[in-house]
Design a protein around this motif. Structure first.
Motif, short mmCIF file in Angstrom:
data_model
loop_
_atom_site.label_atom_id
_atom_site.label_comp_id
_atom_site.label_asym_id
_atom_site.label_seq_id
_atom_site.Cartn_x
_atom_site.Cartn_y
_atom_site.Cartn_z
N ASP A 60 0.84 -1.19 0.00
CA ASP A 60 0.00 0.00 0.00
C ASP A 60 0.88 1.26 0.00
O ASP A 60 0.44 2.35 0.32
CB ASP A 60 -0.98 -0.01 1.17
CG ASP A 60 -0.27 -0.08 2.52
OD1 ASP A 60 0.98 -0.02 2.54
OD2 ASP A 60 -0.97 -0.16 3.55
N ALA A 61 2.14 1.06 -0.38
CA ALA A 61 3.08 2.19 -0.34
C ALA A 61 2.77 3.30 -1.34
O ALA A 61 2.97 4.47 -1.02
CB ALA A 61 4.50 1.68 -0.56
N TYR A 100 0.18 4.88 -2.23
CA TYR A 100 -0.70 5.94 -1.73
C TYR A 100 -0.04 6.68 -0.57
O TYR A 100 -0.26 7.87 -0.38
CB TYR A 100 -2.06 5.36 -1.34
CG TYR A 100 -2.79 4.78 -2.53
CD1 TYR A 100 -3.40 5.63 -3.45
CD2 TYR A 100 -2.84 3.41 -2.76
CE1 TYR A 100 -4.05 5.12 -4.56
CE2 TYR A 100 -3.49 2.90 -3.86
CZ TYR A 100 -4.09 3.75 -4.77
OH TYR A 100 -4.73 3.25 -5.86
N ARG A 101 0.76 5.97 0.21
CA ARG A 101 1.47 6.67 1.29
C ARG A 101 2.45 7.67 0.70
O ARG A 101 2.61 8.79 1.18
CB ARG A 101 2.23 5.69 2.17
CG ARG A 101 1.32 4.77 2.95
CD ARG A 101 2.09 3.94 3.97
NE ARG A 101 1.27 2.84 4.44
CZ ARG A 101 0.25 3.00 5.29
NH1 ARG A 101 -0.02 4.20 5.80
NH2 ARG A 101 -0.48 1.97 5.65
N ARG A 103 2.23 9.04 -2.21
CA ARG A 103 1.45 10.09 -2.85
C ARG A 103 1.07 11.17 -1.82
O ARG A 103 1.06 12.35 -2.10
CB ARG A 103 0.18 9.48 -3.45
CG ARG A 103 -0.79 10.45 -4.04
CD ARG A 103 -0.50 10.77 -5.48
NE ARG A 103 -1.39 11.83 -5.94
CZ ARG A 103 -1.23 12.50 -7.06
NH1 ARG A 103 -0.23 12.22 -7.85
NH2 ARG A 103 -2.08 13.45 -7.40
N TRP A 104 0.71 10.74 -0.64
CA TRP A 104 0.24 11.69 0.36
C TRP A 104 1.41 12.49 0.97
O TRP A 104 1.21 13.57 1.51
CB TRP A 104 -0.55 10.97 1.47
CG TRP A 104 -0.92 11.91 2.56
CD1 TRP A 104 -0.49 11.89 3.84
CD2 TRP A 104 -1.76 13.06 2.44
NE1 TRP A 104 -1.00 12.96 4.53
CE2 TRP A 104 -1.78 13.70 3.70
CE3 TRP A 104 -2.47 13.64 1.38
CZ2 TRP A 104 -2.50 14.87 3.94
CZ3 TRP A 104 -3.19 14.81 1.60
CH2 TRP A 104 -3.20 15.40 2.87
N TYR A 122 0.03 22.71 -0.52
CA TYR A 122 0.99 21.63 -0.30
C TYR A 122 2.13 21.71 -1.30
O TYR A 122 1.89 21.94 -2.50
CB TYR A 122 0.29 20.27 -0.42
CG TYR A 122 -0.73 20.02 0.66
CD1 TYR A 122 -1.98 20.63 0.61
CD2 TYR A 122 -0.44 19.22 1.75
CE1 TYR A 122 -2.92 20.43 1.61
CE2 TYR A 122 -1.36 18.99 2.75
CZ TYR A 122 -2.60 19.60 2.68
OH TYR A 122 -3.52 19.40 3.68
N THR A 174 1.56 21.04 -5.21
CA THR A 174 0.85 19.84 -5.64
C THR A 174 -0.66 20.02 -5.60
O THR A 174 -1.34 19.77 -6.56
CB THR A 174 1.22 18.64 -4.75
OG1 THR A 174 0.97 19.01 -3.38
CG2 THR A 174 2.66 18.27 -4.93
N TRP A 175 -1.19 20.44 -4.48
CA TRP A 175 -2.63 20.66 -4.37
C TRP A 175 -2.88 21.55 -3.18
O TRP A 175 -1.94 21.97 -2.49
CB TRP A 175 -3.39 19.34 -4.26
CG TRP A 175 -2.97 18.48 -3.11
CD1 TRP A 175 -3.25 18.68 -1.80
CD2 TRP A 175 -2.19 17.27 -3.17
NE1 TRP A 175 -2.70 17.68 -1.04
CE2 TRP A 175 -2.05 16.80 -1.85
CE3 TRP A 175 -1.62 16.56 -4.23
CZ2 TRP A 175 -1.34 15.64 -1.54
CZ3 TRP A 175 -0.92 15.39 -3.91
CH2 TRP A 175 -0.79 14.95 -2.59
N GLU A 176 -4.13 21.80 -2.90
CA GLU A 176 -4.50 22.66 -1.79
C GLU A 176 -5.73 22.09 -1.10
O GLU A 176 -6.57 21.45 -1.74
CB GLU A 176 -4.78 24.10 -2.25
CG GLU A 176 -5.86 24.29 -3.31
CD GLU A 176 -5.35 24.12 -4.73
OE1 GLU A 176 -5.32 22.95 -5.18
OE2 GLU A 176 -5.02 25.11 -5.40
#
Lengths: 1237, 451
Positions: A49-50, A52-53, A55-56, A79, A86-88
């Protein structure tokens, strides 16, 4: 692992086998299985599951926000990972607004959440760009002449060269250039224009300062230092509710959204809160759980309607008829049949209803509504000696003594130092008499206008008495007549009851106009009033663009406001108006204003009303063929008959009502020199020149080349794609680009009398359109120079709004990438370059600055009685500041602009900072700024505190404002206490906030509460939500109006001419009758003629930013027009078909969204659908389809031009004609489904 | 066992799609997932995303009952293996939408021409010029009209097309993420064992190493919330933001929900009862059956049994304070989405109130008047049958009961708001105590972050 099961007999057997296997497996595995064998639990397997980790994961989170012209003012987490944004997501650290109510967080909407897309998007402006043909010519001339200014002069004055680059506007061909060259061209254009035509031929446009105060202020400050006008936006956007200055004497002051929670009854009227106030909408959803009832009034089944208990859908533009009928019910049931004590007490103290009005006998035997009776008329106050102020002190009757008296708090008490302490609503022992009605009262018939019916007038009796020889009545008595509320014994035509449809303003009468059932209107009016009575005024109307963008928005809004005033809802938490249309609130107002107008260095600045500016300079007036008299009241005196609106505009300018830039048909620097040379008072000298006819106003010959605007800078804005009503006329006349309009010019007999008509209409007035932006817009597509700006995630700035009580910061998450620069840096660079080029060309000059008679200054008492003292007519000598603009001579050192831009000048301490009539002196703050920011060591600004970074500019804004600096607030409130008297306890209020102080780093840490200040009309504190006018109601501070109260009645001559002394229903404009409509370019096939509404989009970031990929993906991928099912059927259109909307003003190509949500006869084209994405060529014209404003044209309402009279005075974004666009109609037809780009 | 569950209060949803955007920005703005929205918001009535996904006759998602046993609707293992390489029950890209971009560069770089530059659309998948004819939110705000909306599978079932006329209009918004079902058919469908439901919190995930890209999970999920990444060739789905949830933070969609309508919480349930509950014969019984699986975290016996079975103390504590449990089991205002799919979904919804119909507008039908309290529910614009088609497999009673409780809460609070005495009869009519109604009010209205 889950057990699989099979079907069918064979499968059944297989299943049984499988089950056995699993049973066995259960024994074999260490893992556990459920008894029904449905699930198997395994803990022995590793899983991956790495991704997604990873990614976050991110490196840091930075606080910033969006500097767009949106009122959200939401604080965001941006962020950053590997140096890239990357995003907000929204911040969730707003200080609590209380344990018993919801919180503000998470504030932010999908549009804000999609913003980071722009940072690295393919539409990002990465480098300075210029129009290729212009650059070629410039370089050639620059090399040949060796002088940037001479090069610019040559290109712009050689007709062939001028045509060459102007006609290339909007056709691509932008080329990348360097920063030095870009700034040199811009500076050369400014220097050439200032020297040749004057600084008032330069202009700046940047709206909504609250959403990035420093970025706005730095450019506006530059403009103010060079003497260029800043153009207003709020009125130009048609977001300014003209009714607000008319009724309240205030620009717009509204509750924060947390105060919706306090309301017990909420009418959402023409406001689609979930779309336009997305981060605030939850308050509405939640307040319903507190038992708030919600009524939505909207022609379509809007996003807001989802929350309603009831949905009213009057025909578009007829809302005032609903409100007038509600007023009829409330007046009947709460004032006549029964008198609600709370309401009666409220209107006596806080409205003009008890004031006396003269009635003038007409030739037809009826009476006309006249002027307020003043102390001068009534011979009151003579014992105090003759004073000019008597004409500014309206009169009412004291019920206790039954005599006319002058109450405190009227405009005559505001400015006169001898009357300090008397500007108060404290009535002492006076009990205002609301009505003159009585058994033996005399009565006369008043001729009242009606616009819903060809008969034009209705005559109704009012009780009168005689005061000083004049027949007078009260505003309240007139109001009952206007609303058709009968009382026994009064003559005239009165409706027989609520169900009488024949006369205004009964519920049955409105039903014919609006289609809303009469009984529903009656019931809602009752519920509204009952709730207000039970709760002491906690009933609220959220009103929006659906009711405000109309030509007659002021009468619509006044009909709404009347409901609130009659029920005592205004100035009460949880009650009153909540106007949410493009409004904003620079909470740290004083500091921002000082910075933006450069009032610390030079006064006055040039502030221009946007709508008349564009109306004139884009030649839209030339296409207007109706007389302004077409709008007049049948009961009016005929002041406008045979006059073109542009004639009225010119009259307004010469009377000092509205500002007018360019002002004169001469360079104001030349006039300054001549005024100095004359040795006379410059204002007197100009007045003499003007009165003698030796000096003409530029607005009286707007198409003369010497009177054109020449250089326009647009930043933080998208003028051409967003706000330019009459877009095609902008393209044709202002820019000289190609356009799609087909309208005919006014025929000779319909042309203006006072304004010169030039047979050759100008094409391409503007020499330079300079745009600062971080993305490509319709404005950058047409600009000559495009400078790459930093985004909101790349700079320091400040944000605030009226919808929440906080001030918070922008911070750079990354440095501006590529060659982008902050607005701050760009204007400083431009100022330095301009200073270099000014040396030897401009140096020190004397600028003759004309300014309008301004609200909240003593000039608002220039023209008593609200008449039209035109100095061109006999009996009115021209007098500067009385019936002419005010004139000042201003010294400008054009070589020192950059030094002054970057320092805090001395005038704020010396002359004080004046906001809304209150002056404060920032001595301690200047010292603090010097300590915090350092001092300039050399140059013209040596010794002054430095403002040479954006952070320092933010510090200055916060330090100089009462909301963020309690010392300033306390000083201002003490000054108000002096005017209003100690009974107001305003000084105590000031003392309670004196210790509050916010510095920039506080706003970076988390949003900070703003504090109570003289700058605003409401009180606020951590435990108190902001509602406007609570200071007025709780401290007896007068409103900034003629009577000092909230006005139902307006008595200016031009208002009377329009028949709008009182709230009245006026239908949407009949454009056909005004000669304003037509088919436009012809086409084949079936078509429908429909009302064309342009409400706010759900999928563009506020009124701009439509091309964002995420938003387009959630919408329909390009411009669309929403159309009703029957209209679509009528023209054979299916969902997503290409259609064209055509009228004389232009052509729009879009896809159809067919929906039963839309009423028949109306289409919606959501605001700011530009040409940027997915706009094919039009079948009608063969050219690119137009923007949403391609179908609109400016029409000016004459009453918006009034000035010099109490609350009807100019102030920027306070009073001025609106750029309304809701009355437009268009023809829609299906087009060929084959499109080309 | 313990499960992270979510309740969304549709009565508060403003349809803004902030959740969709923040989710997409965080998780799926990558190549291969351009068309993927782990979280999307649908206007109802409407076809949803992918279009018509609720039509299980066509898509064969979820479970059905055969001989009293649960079988995947898509068929058993044999049938599914036979279709590994050609699965007609797999939505095509066009059913989701063809993702696009524009020739944005044109705006800056267009050479001098004869007209204003524009940026025409271009496919994000194959780069070719395209016409935009469908999107992930095509019928937003009733776009498309009756002709299109009649394709809404739920509306079709109740056969009410009258409400697709102007005067009868109704709409509301339905935000959707993965349901993280107790009985997930996607997990059952995976031939590779790549899908799994985490033991500790019930989050359903795809093991990116094990996934072989068979896409059986896409068919198996009746909510169409498992997606195929066409770049990596593997399945991806909503992860319940486990990297955040594990750190004690809410999911991105919850934290950024501007309508403040999402509640996250722990539910304790009896895993042994799930299979039985999912297999009750009548579809209308599935909602009560699922309720029956949940354990009362306030019951000391449950708490100690939970801790004994290895659930950490703080989780048991969280379950006790769980707003989700209150809304689902205590107040019974939250309902599951499509229980008839038999997956035992764990994202539940409070159904929305709506304005009264025009026919009653003249006289009014004030839901806040006690006398009218329940008459008003029947006069709401959204047909009860429609809500029941979404949340209770067609049984109107639980929907009506939930709406009545909302209406009663408003009526009760209105009296307090107007300074009048509380009327205990109001609460009594919905089988609640005034104090209980006020607790529910606090949960629904104030929705404090820290509570």
């Amino acid at each position: 692992m889950f057990k699989r099961r099979f079907r069918g007999p064979v499968e059944q057997a297989a299943a049984t086998a499988a089950e056995r296997l699993l049973q066995a497996g259960r024994l074999l595995h260490r893992a556990e299985t459920t008894p029904d064998l449905r699930a198997l639990y395994r803990t022995d397997q590793g899983v991956n599951d790495a991704p997604y980790r990873e990614r976050w994961a991110h490196d840091r989170v930075v606080r910033s926000t969006h500097g767009v012209n949106c009122t959200g003012s939401c604080s965001w987490k941006v962020y950053v990972k590997d140096g890239l944004i990357t995003w907000e997501t929204q911040q969730t650290d707003y200080p609590s607004v209380g344990p018993d109510r919801p919180e503000y967080e998470p504030r932010g909407c999908p549009r804000g959440a999609a913003f980071s897309w722009y940072t690295y998007s393919p539409t990002r402006v990465r480098y300075p760009h210029a129009r290729g043909v212009l650059v070629e010519m410039y370089r050639e001339a620059r090399t040949r002449l060796g002088d940037p200014v001479a090069a610019w002069a040559e290109i712009t004055t050689d007709p062939a060269k001028r045509r060459r680059y102007q006609s290339a506007r909007g056709k691509g061909g932008l080329v990348r250039i360097g920063w030095d060259e870009a700034l040199e061209i811009a500076a050369a254009a400014h220097v050439h224009t200032i020297r040749t035509y004057g600084p008032d031929r330069v202009a700046g446009f940047s709206p909504i300062p609250a959403m990035s105060m420093a970025s706005h202020a730095v450019g506006a400050r530059f403009m103010s230092l060079i003497g260029a006008p800043m153009l207003s936006f709020y009125d130009w956007y048609a977001d300014l509710p003209i009714a607000s200055p008319q009724v309240f004497g205030d620009q717009t002051d509204v509750p924060e959204s947390a105060d919706w929670w306090d309301a017990a009854y909420l009418l959402l009227w023409g406001s689609n809160v979930p779309v336009t106030r997305t981060p605030d909408a939850h308050w509405m959803a939640e307040a319903r759980y507190r038992g708030q009832k919600v009524i939505v009034v909207s022609p379509d089944y809007s996003d807001a309607t989802k929350f309603a208990d009831e949905w009213l859908h009057p025909h578009p533009g007829t809302d005032a008829a609903v409100a007038m009928a509600m007023g009829h019910v409330i007046l009947t049931e709460c004032f006549v049949r029964r008198r609600v004590p709370y309401f009666a007490d409220y209107v006596k103290r806080f409205t003009d209803l008890p004031f006396l009005v003269t009635l003038r006998e007409r030739e037809d035997g009826g009476y006309a509504q006249g002027k307020f009776v003043t102390a001068a008329d009534a011979g009151l106050g003579a014992d105090e000696g003759a004073d000019e102020g008597a004409a500014w002190r309206p009169v009412l009757v004291d019920a206790r003594r039954d005599v006319p008296v002058v109450p405190g708090g009227t405009l005559g008490d505001r400015w006169d130092e001898n009357r300090a302490g008397r500007w108060t609503l404290d009535l002492g022992d006076v009990d205002p008499l609301l009505s003159l009605y009585g058994e033996d009262a005399e009565s006369v018939e008043v001729v009242l206008p009606r616009f819903d019916d060809p008969s034009g007038v209705v005559r109704r009796g009012v009780p009168v008495r005689r005061v000083a020889g004049q027949v007078v009545t009260t505003v309240f008595d007139l109001l009952l007549a206007q609303y058709g509320v009968a009382r026994p014994g009064l003559p005239g035509r009165w409706p027989a009851g609520y169900d009488d449809p024949s006369l205004p303003c009964t519920p049955a009468w409105q039903e014919q106009i609006t289609s809303v059932p009469a009984r529903q209107v009656t019931r809602i009016a009752r519920e509204f009033a009952t709730t207000a009575e039970k709760t002491g005024g906690r009933a609220m109307i959220v009103m929006g663009a659906g009711t405000n963008h109309w030509f007659h928005s002021d009468t619509i809004y006044r009909s709404f406001l009347s409901l609130l005033l009659l029920t005592g809802c205004q100035g009460v938490n949880g009650g009153g108006w909540a106007h949410y249309v493009g409004q904003e609130k620079v909470r740290p107002f004083t500091g921002w204003q000082q910075m933006a107008t450069a009032a610390d260095w030079v006064r006055p600045s040039r502030q221009m009303a946007g709508t008349p500016y564009w109306y004139l300079h884009t030649c839209q007036w030339r296409y207007e063929s109706f007389s302004a008299g077409a709008l007049s009241s049948p009961a009016g005196p005929g002041l406008f008959s045979g006059r073109h609106t542009v004639d009225l505009l010119a009259q307004s300018a010469r009377l000092g009502w509205m500002p007018s830039y360019p002002t004169f048909s001469a360079n104001p620097l030349t006039l300054g020199e001549r005024a100095r040379a004359s040795g006379r008072d410059p204002a007197r000298w100009v007045a003499g020149e003007v009165a003698a006819g030796r000096l003409g106003f530029a607005c009286e010959d707007p198409d003369a080349p010497r009177n054109w605007p020449r250089v326009l800078t647009v930043w933080r804005a998208n003028l051409i794609g967003s706000s330019a009503k009459g877009n095609e006329y902008f393209l044709r006349h202002l820019l000289g680009a190609q356009d799609g309009a087909s309208a005919q010019e006014a025929p000779p007999d319909a042309r203006p009398r006072d304004v010169a008509w030039r047979d050759d209409a100008p094409s391409g007035k503007l020499d330079l359109l300079l745009a600062l932006d971080f993305r490509m817009t319709s404005t950058t597509l047409f600009a000559d120079l495009v400078l790459p700006a930093a985004t909101w995630y790349e700079k320091h700035d400040l944000s605030s709004t009226d919808l929440h009580p906080y001030v918070h910061a922008f911070s750079p998450a990354i440095s501006p990438p590529w060659q982008a620069r902050t607005d701050f840096e760009i204007f400083h660079g431009l100022a330095r370059k301009l200073g270099e080029l000014a040396a030897g060309r401009l140096d020190v000059a004397y600028d003759l600055v004309a300014t309008a008679l301004q609200h909240d200054t003593p000039a608002e008492t220039a023209q008593p009685g609200g008449r039209v003292p035109d100095w061109r007519e006999a009996g009115h000598p021209a007098e500067p500041g009385r019936n002419l603009p005010a004139f000042s001579l201003v010294e400008r050192d054009y070589t020192a602009i950059a030094d002054k831009l970057g320092t805090f000048g001395p005038l704020a301490e010396k002359l004080g900072m004046t906001v809304k009539g209150v002056t404060v002196r920032p001595g301690p703050e200047a010292a603090w700024l010097a300590a915090r920011c350092g001092r300039a060591e050399t140059g013209p600004a040596a010794g002054r505190p430095l403002l040479d970074t954006d952070v320092k500019l933010c510090e200055a804004i916060l330090a100089l404002s009462g909301t963020t600096n309690g010392r300033i607030a306390a000083e201002g409130l003490a000054a108000l206490d002096h005017r209003c008297g100690t009974s107001s306890k305003l000084a105590e209020l000031g003392a309670s906030v004196a210790e509050r102080r916010t510095v920039f780093s506080d706003t970076q840490d988390r949003p900070v509460f703003a504090g109570t200040s003289f700058e605003w009309s409401g009180k606020e504190a951590p435990d108190r939500r902001y509602a406007p006018f609570t200071i007025n109601v709780e401290h007896g501070k007068p409103w900034h109006t003629l009577t000092g109260r909230q006005h139902f009645y307006l008595d200016h001559d031009w208002i009377a001419e329009l028949g709008e002394q009182l709230p009245v229903y006026r239908p949407p404009l009949d454009l056909a009758a005004l000669g304003e409509s037509g088919q436009g370019a012809s086409g084949d096939g079936r078509s429908v003629r429909v009302r064309y509404l342009t409400p706010h989009s759900k999928w563009s970031i506020h009124s701009e930013y439509q091309e964002n990929l995420l938003m387009q993906t959630l919408a329909r991928g390009g411009p669309v027009i929403w159309i009703s099912v029957p209209d679509a059927e009528a023209i054979g259109v299916a969902d997503n078909d290409w259609i064209e909307a055509v009228n004389v003003n232009g052509v729009v190509v879009a896809r159809a969204v067919v929906s039963h949500r839309i009423p028949q006869g109306t289409v919606f084209m959501y605001h700011v659908q530009e040409r940027l994405v997915n706009v094919p060529k039009s079948q009608a014209t063969g050219r690119r389809g137009g923007v949403h404003n391609a179908l609109t044209k400016l029409l000016i309402k004459p009453s918006h031009l009034i000035g010099g009279y109490g609350q009807l005075c100019f102030a920027p974004n306070y009073y001025g004609p609106t750029g309304n666009q809701r009355d437009a109609v268009t023809v829609v037809r299906r087009r060929s489904q084959e499109v080309s780009y | 066992m313990a499960q992270i569950a979510m309740v969304m209060n549709l009565d508060k949803c403003i349809g803004c799609h902030t959740c969709s955007v923040t989710c997409k920005q965080t998780w799926t703005n990558r190549a291969g997932t351009e068309y993927v929205w782990f979280n999307n918001v649908e206007t109802r009535p409407g076809q949803g995303y992918p279009r018509g996904y609720e039509d299980q006759d066509r898509w064969k998602g979820g479970w059905r009952l055969a001989h009293g046993r649960l079988v995947p609707r898509a068929g058993g293992r044999v049938r599914r293996l036979a279709r590994l390489f050609a699965n007609p029950e797999l939505p095509l890209l066009d059913d989701y939408y063809q993702p696009w971009t524009y020739d944005y560069d044109n705006l800056t770089t267009a050479p001098l021409g004869d007209d204003v530059p524009t940026a025409p659309p271009r496919s994000l998948v194959d780069g070719r010029p395209m016409a935009v004819t469908w999107g992930p939110n095509w019928d937003d705000d009733l776009g498309g009209g009756p002709g299109h909306l009649a394709g809404d599978p739920v509306l079709r079932k109740i056969g009410d097309d009258v409400r697709l006329q102007y005067e009868q209009s109704f709409m509301f918004y339905l935000p959707r993420i993965c349901e993280h079902c107790l009985n997930p058919s996607c997990v059952a469908a995976c031939p590779s064992g790549a899908l799994y439901k985490r033991v500790e919190d019930g989050i359903v995930l795809v093991d990116q190493d094990r996934c072989r890209g068979w896409r059986m999970c896409v068919t198996g999920c009746p909510y169409k919330k498992v997606y195929f990444n066409h770049q990596t060739g593997k399945a991806e789905k909503c992860t319940m933001c486990y990297p955040r949830v594990e750190a004690g933070e809410p999911t991105v969609c919850s934290e950024t929900c501007v309508g403040r309508l999402r509640y996250l919480g722990v539910m304790l349930y009896d895993a042994d009862r799930v299979g039985e509950a999912a297999s009750v014969p009548r579809e209308e019984d599935l909602y009560p059956a699922q309720l029956g699986c949940f354990l009362d975290p306030g019951d000391p016996a449950v708490a100690s049994a939970a801790e004994a079975s290895g659930i950490p103390h703080d989780w048991v504590e969280a379950a006790r304070r769980s707003p989700v449990y209150s809304l689902i089991s205590r107040y019974r205002v939250a309902l599951p989405l499509h229980p008839e799919y038999r997956t035992m979904p764990m994202v539940w919804y409070v159904p929305p109130l709506s304005p009264i119909v025009d026919a009653l507008a003249e006289t009014g039908h004030d839901g806040e008047e006690v006398g009218n309290l329940f008459g008003a529910i029947e006069s709401l614009r959204i047909p009860l049958g429609y809500l029941a088609g979404l949340f209770t497999a067609g049984d109107i009673a639980p929907v009506e009961a939930a709406l009545r409780r909302l209406a009663a809460m408003r009526a009760h609070m209105r009296r307090l708001n107007l300074g009048e005495d509380a009327d205990p009869a109001i609460a009594a009519r919905v089988d609640m105590e005034p104090a209980q109604i006020e607790r529910m009010y606090r949960l629904l209205a104030l929705a404090k972050y820290d509570e």
